[in-house]
Design an enzyme around this catalytic site. Structure first.
Site, PDB file in Angstrom:
ATOM      1  N   ARG A   1       6.911   5.820   1.734  1.00  0.00           N
ATOM      2  CA  ARG A   1       5.852   6.808   2.012  1.00  0.00           C
ATOM      3  C   ARG A   1       4.960   6.307   3.154  1.00  0.00           C
ATOM      4  NH1 ARG A   1       2.301  10.722  -0.448  1.00  0.00           N
ATOM      5  NH2 ARG A   1       3.414  10.763  -2.410  1.00  0.00           N
TER       6      ARG A   1
ATOM      7  N   ASP B   1      -2.664  -1.595  -3.434  1.00  0.00           N
ATOM      8  CA  ASP B   1      -3.214  -0.451  -4.166  1.00  0.00           C
ATOM      9  C   ASP B   1      -2.258  -0.061  -5.296  1.00  0.00           C
ATOM     10  OD1 ASP B   1      -1.154   0.901  -2.871  1.00  0.00           O
ATOM     11  OD2 ASP B   1      -2.488   2.063  -1.572  1.00  0.00           O
TER      12      ASP B   1
ATOM     13  N   ALA C   1       0.861  -1.198   0.000  1.00  0.00           N
ATOM     14  CA  ALA C   1       0.000   0.000   0.000  1.00  0.00           C
ATOM     15  C   ALA C   1       0.888   1.235   0.000  1.00  0.00           C
ATOM     16  CB  ALA C   1      -0.887   0.008   1.233  1.00  0.00           C
ATOM     17  N   HIS C   2       0.676   2.099  -0.961  1.00  0.00           N
ATOM     18  CA  HIS C   2       1.441   3.357  -0.971  1.00  0.00           C
ATOM     19  C   HIS C   2       0.718   4.505  -1.635  1.00  0.00           C
ATOM     20  CE1 HIS C   2       2.178   2.060  -5.101  1.00  0.00           C
ATOM     21  NE2 HIS C   2       2.516   3.299  -5.371  1.00  0.00           N
ATOM     22  N   ARG C   3      -0.504   4.280  -2.143  1.00  0.00           N
ATOM     23  CA  ARG C   3      -1.192   5.374  -2.856  1.00  0.00           C
ATOM     24  C   ARG C   3      -1.445   6.527  -1.923  1.00  0.00           C
ATOM     25  NH1 ARG C   3      -0.854   3.039  -7.240  1.00  0.00           N
ATOM     26  NH2 ARG C   3       0.404   4.853  -7.706  1.00  0.00           N
TER      27      ARG C   3
END
Ligand code: UD1
Ligand code: UDP
Length: 357
Positions: free
Chosen positions: A240, A280, A203-205
Site C-alpha cells: 500500500r 504504525d 508504515a502502512h496505516r
C-alpha cells in the site's frame, strides 16, 4: 468442525499456532483464505516459512474498496460455510476478512470465536476499529489477550461468560519461530547490518500513508533520523505504501534502506536486533514489547495501551521534530519491562475453551 478464516499477513502469522495445534491434535478443521493479501511476500511466504499446509479454500478476492472487498468475502465465505457446515468459525484481529467472515457466520447461526478480541483504539476513523467492534458483538467466544481488553468489552455490555483471557497468539508464534529464525535467517549480513546499529521502520496505516502530506512528512522524518544518528534506517515497504509513494511522486530519501516486505523469520531478526523500531503496525508494537526492543508508534492512539503502560512503546506525531523527540525518549529508557501478552500458550487455551463450550 472448526473453520479458520484468514486473509492477510498478520492473520496468517497469528493464526499459525492455532492451525499447528489443530493439526497436531488431528482435529476436524479447515482453513479459508479470503485472498485479501495475495502477493508472494504478503501471503505465500508465510505458509512456507511457518510450514503451514495451503488453505483448503482460497476465495481470491484481491484488493478493492472496503465495500467491494467485504462483499466478495461475504459471498465467498457463505458458499464455503453452507457447503462445509462448520460448528465454529475462528477469525483473528480486525481486517475486512475478519468482519466479513464473522458476519457470514452470524447470519448462518454458526458460533464465532474472535481471536484477539477486545482491542479498542477508540478512534472510529480507523477501519480496523469498526471491524473489531462489530466482530466482538457477534462473537460467542471472545479470546482477549489481556485483562484490559476484557474490560473494554465488559464496558460495552458483553457478558463475562463469553470472554476468555488467553494471551495473544503472537507470543506463541514468536516463541516458536525466534530460534528457527536465528538459525535460518541471514538478513543482517545481506544488508550489512550490525546488531543494535540500525533503526527498523514499517508504515502502512490508511490514516498515515493515504494522506500525501503525512506520507511526505514521514519520509522527511526518516531522513532526519538517519542524519541525526548516522545509522541505517531499514524500511521494508508494505505494498500500500509503495503504491502511494509512487502515486504521490515522492521519493524514499537517501540513507534509507528501502526493501521489499520480508518473511516473518527475517522480520523477527530485524526487530530483535534493531536499536529501536518505528511503526504504525499493531503486531509490531506487540512483537517489540515481547522482544524487549524499544518502539515508537507513529499514531495518535493505540489499541495496545499495555505496551505504553509497561514502557516499551510511545506514541508520536509524524513531523521530524516529534519523531526525533520520541526516539530520544525511548532510547533513554531501559528495556526491562514485562511482556503483558501472555505466556505463549494462547492457542492451547483458545482450542480448549471451544471444546469446553
Ligand atoms: C490490511 C488491513 C489492515 C492490516 C493490514 C496488514 C483492512 C481494512 N486493512 O491493510 O488492518 O493492518 O492489511 O498488512 O482490512 N496490495 C498488494 N498485494 C497484496 C495486498 C495488497 O499489492 O498482497 C496492495 C494493493 O494495492 C491494495 C493495497 O495494498 O490496494 C492495500 O491492501 P488492503 O488489503 O486493502 O489493505 P492493507 O493496507 O494491506
Ligand atoms: N511483518 C513481516 N514482514 C515485514 C513486515 C512485517 O513478516 O516486512 C510481520 C510482523 O512480524 C508482524 C506482522 O507482519 O507479525 C504485522 O503485520 P502488519 O504490520 O502488516 O499488520 P498489523 O499488525 O498492523 O495489522
Amino acid at each position: 468442525m472448526i473453520a479458520v478464516v484468514l486473509g492477510t499477513r498478520p492473520e496468517i502469522i497469528k493464526m499459525s499456532p492455532i492451525i499447528r495445534l489443530l493439526r497436531e491434535r488431528q482435529e476436524d478443521y479447515f482453513v479459508v483464505h479470503s485472498g485479501q493479501h495475495y502477493s508472494y511476500d504478503m501471503d505465500k511466504i508465510f505458509f512456507e516459512e511457518l510450514e503451514l499446509p495451503l488453505p483448503e479454500f482460497n476465495l481470491d478476492v484481491g484488493s478493492g474498496t472496503h465495500g467491494e472487498q467485504t462483499a466478495k468475502i461475504l459471498t465467498g465465505t457463505e458458499r464455503v460455510f453452507e457447503q462445509e457446515k462448520p460448528g465454529v468459525v475462528l477469525v483473528q484481529g480486525d481486517t475486512n476478512t475478519v468482519l466479513a467472515g464473522a458476519l457470514t457466520a452470524a447470519k448462518l447461526h454458526i458460533d464465532i470465536g474472535h481471536v484477539e478480541a477486545g482491542l479498542r483504539s477508540y478512534d472510529r476513523r480507523m477501519p480496523e476499529e469498526i471491524n473489531r467492534v462489530l466482530t466482538d458483538h457477534v462473537s460467542k467466544y471472545l479470546f482477549v489477550p489481556t485483562p484490559e481488553a476484557k474490560n473494554n468489552v465488559l464496558l460495552e455490555g458483553i457478558s463475562t461468560d463469553k470472554i476468555h483471557i488467553t494471551g495473544n497468539t503472537i507470543v506463541d508464534s514468536v516463541q516458536h519461530n525466534l530460534k528457527i529464525a536465528e538459525d535460518k535467517s541471514g538478513i543482517l549480513d545481506d544488508y550489512c547490518l550490525k546488531r543494535g546499529e540500525y533503526f527498523l521502520v514499517t508504515a502502512h496505516r490508511q490514516e498515515n500513508v493515504d494522506d500525501k502530506f503525512r506520507l511526505r512528512d514521514l519520509l522527511k522524518a526518516l531522513e532526519a533520523l538517519h542524519e541525526e544518528y548516522s545509522l541505517p534506517v531499514v524500511f521494508p515497504i508494505h505494498p500500500r505504501t509503495r503504491k502511494r509513494i509512487s502515486e504521490c511522486q515522492l521519493e524514499v530519501p537517501r540513507g534509507i534502506t528501502a526493501i521489499q516486505p520480508t518473511g516473518f523469520l527475517e522480520f523477527l531478526i530485524l526487530e530483535a536486533n534493531a536499536r529501536l523500531v518505528l511503526t504504525d503496525s499493531g503486531g509490531v508494537q506487540e512483537e517489540t514489547c515481547i522482544l524487549r526492543v524499544p518502539c515508537v508508534t507513529l499514531r495518535e492512539h493505540t489499541e495496545r495501551p499495555e505496551t505504553i503502560e509497561v514502557g516499551s512503546n510511545t506514541l508520536t506525531g509524524i513531523t521530524p521534530e516529534e519523531i526525533l523527540l520520541a526516539v530520544g525518549t525511548m532510547l533513554g529508557r531501559g528495556t526491562n519491562w514485562t511482556n503483558p501478552f501472555g505466556d505463549g500458550r494462547a492457542a492451547q487455551k483458545i482450542i480448549d475453551s471451544i471444546h469446553n463450550g
